[in-house]
Design a protein around this motif. Structure first.
Motif: not given
Length: 208
Positions: A156-166, A187-197
């Protein structure tokens, strides 16, 4: 729990310490050699610095050396050292070893779940150029083996990475010519958006 965010994440990204071409394509290394422990991965990275392997992976350093590079880059970036050498080595160890092994496990878990939940489709692990260059982890096909799209598994932290990385990630995905969706884990290894995806894929499964 290993934490690879914060100021050292910013420093690491800005200075390109862990960029695959400047360090080691660690996920490729894991997929090829399948290390069973953290120590085994540390040794693999060192081996691929000092030896030529048939797998073609080359490391520009050891985990310790990546930490040293991070430590030395502080002066240029911040004009001072905010973190000790030990903290920098630990940070790179957490990134290259702890988080990378976790990422491999989570990706396999995602494939297993998707195969079960998308029973009217074919779910496969992406390999080679698609994985290494175009940044696709999982491919979704219809039952006739036509490509529906791909999935990239990220913390999930990928969302907070620098815009150029994304943006770089997006540019590589676009080259494939098929949609690529993001599957995030917490961070607890559970999927955040699995059902929606899964719902989205089921509702938008027209072949591209």
């Amino acid at each position: 729990m290993a934490y690879t965010g914060g100021e050292l994440n910013e420093l690491n990204g800005k200075m390109g310490i862990s960029a695959p071409k400047r360090s080691v394509p660690v996920m490729k290394l894991i997929k090829i050699h399948k290390p069973k422990s953290k120590d085994a991965l540390v040794e693999l990275i060192e081996y691929h610095k000092n030896n030529k392997c048939a797998c073609g992976v080359v490391s520009t350093g050891t985990v310790k050396e990546f930490g040293e590079r991070l430590f030395e880059s502080q002066e240029k970036y911040w004009q001072k050292n905010k973190y000790t050498l030990g903290e920098c080595i630990q940070w790179e160890y957490d990134l290259f070893v702890v988080q990378s092994l976790k990422g491999g496990f989570i990706e396999k878990n995602a494939i297993s779940i998707l195969k079960d939940r998308l029973s009217n489709m074919i779910v496969e692990e992406a390999k080679g150029y698609l994985d290494d260059v175009l940044r696709v982890d999982i491919i979704i096909f219809d039952l006739n083996k036509n490509i529906i799209g791909g999935i990239q598994v990220k913390p999930k932290t990928f969302k907070n990475m620098r815009p150029e990385v994304q943006l770089m990630q997006s540019k590589q995905n676009v080259k494939w010519g098929h949609p690529v969706w993001m599957l995030y884990y917490n961070r607890d290894d559970t999927f955040k958006n699995l059902n929606a995806l899964i719902e989205y894929i089921n509702n938008n499964k027209a072949v591209n």
